[in-house]
Design an enzyme around this catalytic site. Structure first.
Site, PDB file in Angstrom:
ATOM      1  N   ASN A 200       0.824  -1.211   0.000  1.00  0.00           N
ATOM      2  CA  ASN A 200       0.000   0.000   0.000  1.00  0.00           C
ATOM      3  C   ASN A 200       0.860   1.263   0.000  1.00  0.00           C
ATOM      4  O   ASN A 200       0.515   2.258  -0.634  1.00  0.00           O
ATOM      5  CB  ASN A 200      -0.959  -0.008   1.193  1.00  0.00           C
ATOM      6  CG  ASN A 200      -2.207  -0.816   0.874  1.00  0.00           C
ATOM      7  OD1 ASN A 200      -2.410  -1.233  -0.255  1.00  0.00           O
ATOM      8  ND2 ASN A 200      -3.040  -1.039   1.871  1.00  0.00           N
ATOM      9  N   PHE A 241      -1.791   2.803 -11.284  1.00  0.00           N
ATOM     10  CA  PHE A 241      -1.620   3.836 -10.247  1.00  0.00           C
ATOM     11  C   PHE A 241      -0.730   4.982 -10.710  1.00  0.00           C
ATOM     12  O   PHE A 241       0.109   5.481  -9.970  1.00  0.00           O
ATOM     13  CB  PHE A 241      -1.132   3.197  -8.933  1.00  0.00           C
ATOM     14  CG  PHE A 241      -2.287   2.560  -8.210  1.00  0.00           C
ATOM     15  CD1 PHE A 241      -2.896   1.420  -8.727  1.00  0.00           C
ATOM     16  CD2 PHE A 241      -2.817   3.128  -7.067  1.00  0.00           C
ATOM     17  CE1 PHE A 241      -4.006   0.862  -8.108  1.00  0.00           C
ATOM     18  CE2 PHE A 241      -3.927   2.578  -6.444  1.00  0.00           C
ATOM     19  CZ  PHE A 241      -4.514   1.440  -6.963  1.00  0.00           C
ATOM     20  N   LEU A 242      -0.969   5.387 -11.943  1.00  0.00           N
ATOM     21  CA  LEU A 242      -0.272   6.555 -12.489  1.00  0.00           C
ATOM     22  C   LEU A 242      -1.281   7.589 -12.956  1.00  0.00           C
ATOM     23  O   LEU A 242      -1.008   8.343 -13.884  1.00  0.00           O
ATOM     24  CB  LEU A 242       0.645   6.127 -13.653  1.00  0.00           C
ATOM     25  CG  LEU A 242       1.891   5.322 -13.268  1.00  0.00           C
ATOM     26  CD1 LEU A 242       2.694   4.923 -14.504  1.00  0.00           C
ATOM     27  CD2 LEU A 242       2.782   6.137 -12.316  1.00  0.00           C
ATOM     28  N   CYS A 252      -7.480   2.840   3.572  1.00  0.00           N
ATOM     29  CA  CYS A 252      -6.235   2.060   3.625  1.00  0.00           C
ATOM     30  C   CYS A 252      -4.975   2.889   3.452  1.00  0.00           C
ATOM     31  O   CYS A 252      -4.102   2.873   4.314  1.00  0.00           O
ATOM     32  CB  CYS A 252      -6.246   0.972   2.558  1.00  0.00           C
ATOM     33  SG  CYS A 252      -7.350  -0.369   2.967  1.00  0.00           S
TER      34      CYS A 252
HETATM   35  C1  UDX Z   1      -6.401   0.103  -1.576  1.00  0.00           C
HETATM   36  C2  UDX Z   1      -5.573  -1.021  -2.237  1.00  0.00           C
HETATM   37  O1  UDX Z   1      -5.729  -0.952  -3.659  1.00  0.00           O
HETATM   38  C3  UDX Z   1      -5.980  -2.369  -1.694  1.00  0.00           C
HETATM   39  O2  UDX Z   1      -5.159  -3.384  -2.240  1.00  0.00           O
HETATM   40  C4  UDX Z   1      -5.841  -2.339  -0.177  1.00  0.00           C
HETATM   41  O3  UDX Z   1      -6.160  -3.552   0.400  1.00  0.00           O
HETATM   42  C5  UDX Z   1      -6.673  -1.212   0.419  1.00  0.00           C
HETATM   43  O4  UDX Z   1      -6.279   0.012  -0.179  1.00  0.00           O
HETATM   44  P1  UDX Z   1      -8.792   1.188  -1.918  1.00  0.00           P
HETATM   45  O5  UDX Z   1      -8.406   2.138  -0.839  1.00  0.00           O
HETATM   46  O6  UDX Z   1     -10.133   0.558  -1.841  1.00  0.00           O
HETATM   47  O7  UDX Z   1      -7.740  -0.024  -1.990  1.00  0.00           O
HETATM   48  O8  UDX Z   1      -8.742   1.957  -3.304  1.00  0.00           O
HETATM   49  P2  UDX Z   1      -7.778   2.169  -4.547  1.00  0.00           P
HETATM   50  O9  UDX Z   1      -8.529   1.835  -5.769  1.00  0.00           O
HETATM   51  O10 UDX Z   1      -6.492   1.476  -4.363  1.00  0.00           O
HETATM   52  O11 UDX Z   1      -7.595   3.759  -4.536  1.00  0.00           O
HETATM   53  C6  UDX Z   1      -7.062   4.462  -3.420  1.00  0.00           C
HETATM   54  C7  UDX Z   1      -7.007   5.947  -3.675  1.00  0.00           C
HETATM   55  O12 UDX Z   1      -6.004   6.255  -4.633  1.00  0.00           O
HETATM   56  C8  UDX Z   1      -8.291   6.558  -4.222  1.00  0.00           C
HETATM   57  O13 UDX Z   1      -8.531   7.786  -3.562  1.00  0.00           O
HETATM   58  C9  UDX Z   1      -7.993   6.792  -5.684  1.00  0.00           C
HETATM   59  O14 UDX Z   1      -8.730   7.871  -6.230  1.00  0.00           O
HETATM   60  C10 UDX Z   1      -6.516   7.118  -5.642  1.00  0.00           C
HETATM   61  N1  UDX Z   1      -5.803   6.834  -6.896  1.00  0.00           N
HETATM   62  C11 UDX Z   1      -5.661   5.547  -7.339  1.00  0.00           C
HETATM   63  C12 UDX Z   1      -5.227   7.876  -7.627  1.00  0.00           C
HETATM   64  O15 UDX Z   1      -5.325   9.058  -7.238  1.00  0.00           O
HETATM   65  N2  UDX Z   1      -4.519   7.601  -8.761  1.00  0.00           N
HETATM   66  C13 UDX Z   1      -4.355   6.327  -9.222  1.00  0.00           C
HETATM   67  O16 UDX Z   1      -3.697   6.155 -10.261  1.00  0.00           O
HETATM   68  C14 UDX Z   1      -4.954   5.285  -8.496  1.00  0.00           C
END
Ligand code: UDX
Length: 438
Positions: A200, A241-242, A252
């Site tokens: 994470n 995640f970019l 989380c």
């Molecule tokens: C995350 C992890 O993906 C998961 O494996 C873990 O168990 C719990 O935390 P989650 O918090 O449900 O899951 O959401 P995720 O889809 O990972 O997004 C997290 C945050 O990052 C969101 O606010 C999302 O908008 C942001 N994000 C994600 C970005 O700003 N840019 C990205 O490229 C990806």
């Protein structure tokens, strides 16, 4: 399954789907009543169907004895929120461990699903031993469920991590996942605990990294969407995640970064990179205000519509959502803030007016800010929305609209890290005229 929160419910329901008998226990009477009545207390796509389909293999109870009686596995899936110091609050873990009856026939295994600091397994082991439960094994089996795709994440995970003190305990947990095709990572307990926090923290690092690249793009005239695409095609880096935006939130990432930073610090190592990841994320949420000021000057008396409140789409979860910081920053600047979200209905966003539709939210507004990339916002740049707004300014905090098409539709457009597509600070004459007549 001890804990009927997000992780406990999804995990319990999915184990029932794999054919196991599952008893889910929680301490909240209203939660257990809801579940017994067939209501799902959280919003998670597909979960209601899994619960319904497996109703005959699932029971819900308040009674810890009923839950553990005859169980082969005792999963701990309770909350571990950060305390004031940034350490994880393990009080719910300890109450579950202390509630276990002194006699547990059948040699059950305690399996930790909750995200816990490294070293927790050792402490739980010692506490079980101190209570005379020496025959009860302990395994760390962290969850990697993302909200909105949790059922699919359980059924087709990238990996299953099983950390144990004794390999036969790990074997039993691996057997439980029969039917799920994926790589199994067997480790010691401490490593399993750290895999979760490190994964994470790394995902959060990627987001803060691309957000900083976006901020550089704004200064040098590059487009972060193209940059991220080009970077992500490198197989060593990958495309995930970019997505630059207004920062990450949720239950989380912020919690786990804090926990890892704290864990490292408590162990004598200052984790500088994670401090930066955190700080970049805080600044990123606040940059929306400057983008609005660039076009509107002072925000005092201006009306701003926030489109999307949940920390990401397909959930009603607003924990650590960027929308909270943006809303209160705007209120502090003297703006009137309206908000729309298709499912999140917070009752603690004081001073923010909730609207039932996008058009209601933007009516008479000086700007609309896309905070969450809800699919319905793809169609935001319509004549109806443009006419409804006092000034047709869109700040696209998730880079979800096409800048060229949005401007062609008569809007001023600001994305994140897309200066080639930024609107000039001077509003077009039509809007200046409107402003003069305000
Ligand atoms: C995350 C992890 O993906 C998961 O494996 C873990 O168990 C719990 O935390 P989650 O918090 O449900 O899951 O959401 P995720 O889809 O990972 O997004 C997290 C945050 O990052 C969101 O606010 C999302 O908008 C942001 N994000 C994600 C970005 O700003 N840019 C990205 O490229 C990806």
């Amino acid at each position: 399954m001890l804990g009927a929160g997000y992780v406990g419910l999804v995990t319990g329901a999915c184990f029932a789907e794999l054919g196991h008998e599952v008893v889910i226990r929680d301490v909240l009477p209203e939660r257990i009543e809801q579940l017994r009545a067939g209501e799902v207390p959280i919003y998670e796509p597909g979960l209601d169907e899994v619960l319904e389909r497996n109703g005959d293999r699932l029971r819900f109870t308040l009674d810890v004895h009923e839950a553990v009686d005859g169980a082969d596995f005792l999963f701990i899936a309770v909350g571990t929120p950060p305390t004031y110091s940034g350490d994880a609050d393990l009080s719910a873990v300890w109450s579950v461990v202390d509630e276990l009856p002194p006699e547990l026939p059948g040699q059950p295994l305690v399996v930790m699903k909750s995200t816990v600091p490294v070293g927790t397994g050792e402490h739980v082991r010692a506490r079980l031993d101190a209570r005379g439960l020496t025959g009860v094994g302990y395994v760390s089996n962290p969850e990697f469920l993302a909200e909105g795709s949790a059922v699919a994440d359980f059924m087709s995970p990238d990996r299953i991590v099983v950390g144990s003190f004794a390999s036969e305990d790990a074997d039993r947990v691996v057997e439980l996942y029969k039917g799920v095709e994926t790589e199994i990572v067997r480790t010691d307990v401490a490593s399993a605990e750290l895999v979760k926090l490190a994964a994470n923290a790394f995902l959060s690092t990627r987001i803060s990294f691309i957000n900083e690249i976006a901020n550089v793009c704004e200064l040098v005239g590059a487009d972060v969407v193209d940059v991220a695409h080009g970077v992500g095609l490198d197989r060593r880096l990958g495309p995930h995640f970019l997505r630059a935006g207004v920062g990450f939130g949720g239950s989380c990432f912020p919690k786990d970064i804090t926990a890892l930073k704290q864990l490292a610090g408590n162990s004598g190592y200052p984790f500088l990179l994670l401090q930066a990841v955190w700080e970049v994320n805080e600044l990123q949420k606040r940059r929306v205000v400057a983008k609005l000021q660039k076009h509107l000057g002072s925000l005092r008396g201006r009306t701003v519509a926030l489109l999307g409140l949940a920390f990401k789409p397909n959930t009603d979860d607003m924990r650590e959502a960027p929308s909270r910081v943006i809303a209160y920053r705007l209120l502090a600047e003297g703006a009137e803030v309206r908000a729309w979200d298709p499912i999140a209905r917070p009752d603690d966003l004081h001073g923010v007016e909730l609207s039932d539709s996008v058009v209601d939210a933007v009516r008479g507004a000086d700007a609309a800010v896309i905070v969450t990339e809800w699919p319905e916002l793809r169609e935001l740049a319509t004549p109806e929305v443009r006419e409804a707004m006092a000034q047709p300014l869109i700040v696209d905090g998730r880079n979800m609209l096409d800048p060229v098409a949005t401007r062609a539709a008569g809007f001023l457009y600001e994305g994140i890290g897309r200066p080639r597509h930024a609107s000039p600070a001077e509003p077009p004459a039509r809007d200046r005229d409107r402003e003069l007549s305000r």
